[in-house]
Write a protein that holds these residues in place. Structure first.
Motif, short mmCIF file in Angstrom:
data_model
loop_
_atom_site.label_atom_id
_atom_site.label_comp_id
_atom_site.label_asym_id
_atom_site.label_seq_id
_atom_site.Cartn_x
_atom_site.Cartn_y
_atom_site.Cartn_z
N THR A 156 0.83 -1.21 0.00
CA THR A 156 0.00 0.00 0.00
C THR A 156 0.87 1.26 0.00
O THR A 156 0.62 2.19 -0.77
N THR A 157 1.88 1.29 0.86
CA THR A 157 2.76 2.45 0.95
C THR A 157 3.55 2.63 -0.34
O THR A 157 3.71 3.75 -0.84
N LEU A 212 1.37 4.19 -3.03
CA LEU A 212 1.19 5.63 -2.82
C LEU A 212 2.43 6.40 -3.26
O LEU A 212 2.32 7.45 -3.90
N LYS A 222 2.65 6.50 -7.03
CA LYS A 222 1.64 7.39 -7.61
C LYS A 222 2.05 8.86 -7.52
O LYS A 222 1.83 9.63 -8.44
N ASP A 223 2.66 9.23 -6.40
CA ASP A 223 2.95 10.64 -6.13
C ASP A 223 4.37 11.07 -6.45
O ASP A 223 4.70 12.25 -6.30
#
Length: 146
Positions: free
Chosen positions: A22-23, A26, A29-30
């Motif tokens: 999950t981390t 993220l 994505k960013d």
């Protein structure tokens, strides 16, 4: 951006794996993540390297920092392999070259011994950004401004 990891040769727990995934997603994505550094040992190193390769469809280069001793080397996708070094030297290299270092130990609390905890403490002493993910899946961000 360059991400790196230090982790237990026992491999991720399910909670740790899910928190890492999950981390990671993220961060991908960013940020413009170019490389992922890992130590190519059995367990977390190869699991994480394979996950990064799969999730990014090969767009993030996987850089291996193998140890001189070969008995714990694991098989995984590698795009770049650097010169083998002793465990602690290559652990410092991974920390020094990472913009963010993931630390995924086998224990919930810091230990006096072990390469993962050594690398975690080294990174903290240098003020590097670290994301600690314990076996329970608890995520702690250290040295982040936000």
């Amino acid at each position: 951006m360059i991400l790196g990891i230090t982790g237990t040769r026992k491999g991720f727990t399910n909670s740790q794996y899910n928190a890492f995934k999950t981390t990671l997603q993220l961060l991908l994505k960013d940020n413009n993540v170019e490389k992922f550094l890992q130590g190519q040992c059995q367990g977390v190193d190869v699991q994480a390297g394979d996950l990064v390769h799969k999730v990014t469809r090969g767009k993030v280069l996987i850089q291996s920092h193998p140890p001189i001793k070969q008995e714990l080397i694991g098989e995984c996708h590698v795009d770049i392999k650097v010169q083998p070094k002793n465990y602690l030297a290559r652990d410092r290299d991974i920390a020094d070259q990472s913009d963010i270092l993931f630390a995924c130990p086998a224990e919930e609390e810091p230990q006096e011994k072990g390469g993962t905890w050594y690398t975690y403490k080294y990174a903290l002493s240098k003020g590097y950004k670290v994301i600690l993910i314990t076996p329970s899946g608890k995520i702690t961000k250290i040295n982040f401004d936000d």
